[in-house]
Design a protein around this motif. Sequence first.
Motif, PDB file in Angstrom:
ATOM      1  N   ASP A 125     -20.538   4.240 -54.822  1.00  0.00           N
ATOM      2  CA  ASP A 125     -21.898   3.725 -54.699  1.00  0.00           C
ATOM      3  C   ASP A 125     -22.836   4.924 -54.714  1.00  0.00           C
ATOM      4  OD1 ASP A 125     -24.182   2.166 -54.073  1.00  0.00           O
ATOM      5  OD2 ASP A 125     -23.848   2.473 -51.931  1.00  0.00           O
TER       6      ASP A 125
ATOM      7  N   ASP B  18     -22.412  -1.316 -56.460  1.00  0.00           N
ATOM      8  CA  ASP B  18     -23.286  -1.406 -55.291  1.00  0.00           C
ATOM      9  C   ASP B  18     -22.434  -1.586 -54.039  1.00  0.00           C
ATOM     10  OD1 ASP B  18     -25.619  -1.137 -56.738  1.00  0.00           O
ATOM     11  OD2 ASP B  18     -25.932  -3.306 -56.926  1.00  0.00           O
ATOM     12  N   TRP B  19     -22.925  -1.044 -52.926  1.00  0.00           N
ATOM     13  CA  TRP B  19     -22.156  -1.008 -51.694  1.00  0.00           C
ATOM     14  C   TRP B  19     -21.694  -2.389 -51.223  1.00  0.00           C
ATOM     15  CZ3 TRP B  19     -19.393   2.335 -49.327  1.00  0.00           C
ATOM     16  CH2 TRP B  19     -18.926   2.046 -48.039  1.00  0.00           C
ATOM     17  N   ASP B  20     -22.576  -3.388 -51.267  1.00  0.00           N
ATOM     18  CA  ASP B  20     -22.176  -4.684 -50.722  1.00  0.00           C
ATOM     19  C   ASP B  20     -21.104  -5.372 -51.557  1.00  0.00           C
ATOM     20  OD1 ASP B  20     -23.998  -5.178 -52.747  1.00  0.00           O
ATOM     21  OD2 ASP B  20     -25.223  -6.567 -51.604  1.00  0.00           O
TER      22      ASP B  20
ATOM     23  N   GLN C  62     -29.080  -0.056 -44.965  1.00  0.00           N
ATOM     24  CA  GLN C  62     -28.359  -0.472 -46.156  1.00  0.00           C
ATOM     25  C   GLN C  62     -27.483  -1.655 -45.768  1.00  0.00           C
ATOM     26  OE1 GLN C  62     -26.086   2.534 -48.136  1.00  0.00           O
ATOM     27  NE2 GLN C  62     -25.396   1.136 -49.724  1.00  0.00           N
ATOM     28  N   ARG C  63     -27.562  -2.705 -46.554  1.00  0.00           N
ATOM     29  CA  ARG C  63     -26.828  -3.953 -46.299  1.00  0.00           C
ATOM     30  C   ARG C  63     -25.323  -3.700 -46.254  1.00  0.00           C
ATOM     31  NH1 ARG C  63     -29.561  -7.724 -49.276  1.00  0.00           N
ATOM     32  NH2 ARG C  63     -29.519  -6.264 -50.779  1.00  0.00           N
ATOM     33  N   ALA C  64     -24.661  -4.425 -45.359  1.00  0.00           N
ATOM     34  CA  ALA C  64     -23.201  -4.441 -45.237  1.00  0.00           C
ATOM     35  C   ALA C  64     -22.613  -3.112 -44.763  1.00  0.00           C
ATOM     36  CB  ALA C  64     -22.541  -4.882 -46.546  1.00  0.00           C
ATOM     37  N   THR C  65     -23.389  -2.343 -44.002  1.00  0.00           N
ATOM     38  CA  THR C  65     -22.896  -1.079 -43.450  1.00  0.00           C
ATOM     39  C   THR C  65     -22.713  -1.220 -41.944  1.00  0.00           C
ATOM     40  OG1 THR C  65     -25.140  -0.258 -43.070  1.00  0.00           O
ATOM     41  CG2 THR C  65     -24.116   0.293 -45.204  1.00  0.00           C
TER      42      THR C  65
ATOM     43  N   ASP D 209     -26.089  -1.354 -40.401  1.00  0.00           N
ATOM     44  CA  ASP D 209     -26.681  -2.688 -40.483  1.00  0.00           C
ATOM     45  C   ASP D 209     -26.207  -3.520 -39.294  1.00  0.00           C
ATOM     46  OD1 ASP D 209     -27.614  -5.255 -41.144  1.00  0.00           O
ATOM     47  OD2 ASP D 209     -26.553  -5.348 -43.054  1.00  0.00           O
TER      48      ASP D 209
ATOM     49  N   ARG E  48     -33.006  -5.214 -45.023  1.00  0.00           N
ATOM     50  CA  ARG E  48     -31.746  -4.783 -45.634  1.00  0.00           C
ATOM     51  C   ARG E  48     -31.955  -4.435 -47.101  1.00  0.00           C
ATOM     52  NH1 ARG E  48     -31.117  -8.402 -41.853  1.00  0.00           N
ATOM     53  NH2 ARG E  48     -29.646  -7.905 -40.202  1.00  0.00           N
TER      54      ARG E  48
ATOM     55  N   THR F   3     -30.073  -2.798 -50.834  1.00  0.00           N
ATOM     56  CA  THR F   3     -28.827  -2.644 -51.573  1.00  0.00           C
ATOM     57  C   THR F   3     -28.321  -1.214 -51.516  1.00  0.00           C
ATOM     58  OG1 THR F   3     -29.468  -4.418 -53.062  1.00  0.00           O
ATOM     59  CG2 THR F   3     -27.722  -2.978 -53.824  1.00  0.00           C
TER      60      THR F   3
END
Length: 179
Positions: free
Chosen positions: A34, A74-76, A141-144, A147, A162, A164
């Motif tokens: 990412d 992307d991270w999520d 950052q979403r899904a970290t 977060d 949040r 991406t």
Amino acid sequence: MRHTSLLLAATLGAALVAGTAQARDYSEIRLGVDLPYEPFMYRQADGELTGFEIELGEAVCAYLEATCTWVEQDWDGIIPGLLARNYDAIMSSMSINEERAQQVLFSDPYYTTPSVWVTALDREIDIDDRASLEGLVVGVQRATLQDNYVTELYGDVVEVRRYTGGSEVVTDMRAGRLD
């Protein structure tokens, strides 16, 4: 503290657990990343990937006598991409936690990074004073892990936005849209 681990051979491990392992040529190893996260991974002006994790991944591939192929994600979607076999491993500063360990196999951590709060130089924010945080806007950052942390501990007093990618958080911070 954030322990970061290489998810090398996680796809193979998942396939073995599922009983679907098939022979595969590992002379090329596809690594999910990412971008950008300077100094860990980013593009140079000429478009080439560089940074600590890129160099570390290249060293692992050289040791294994394999060629690294870098796959941007992307991270999520990085774990779903691994589970879908879009790449063989994740090399993108992934912290080890129980939820993730139920989905993928981790190597030993290769570095530990603390999480930080960042604000403008002219601001003073005391994260220990919950009352002073009321109405502030915090970007994550979403899904970290960050977060989850901000949402669970401060979500009742701050607005959590949040994003991406980390670069979007930095952009909104610099533009004054985040506290």
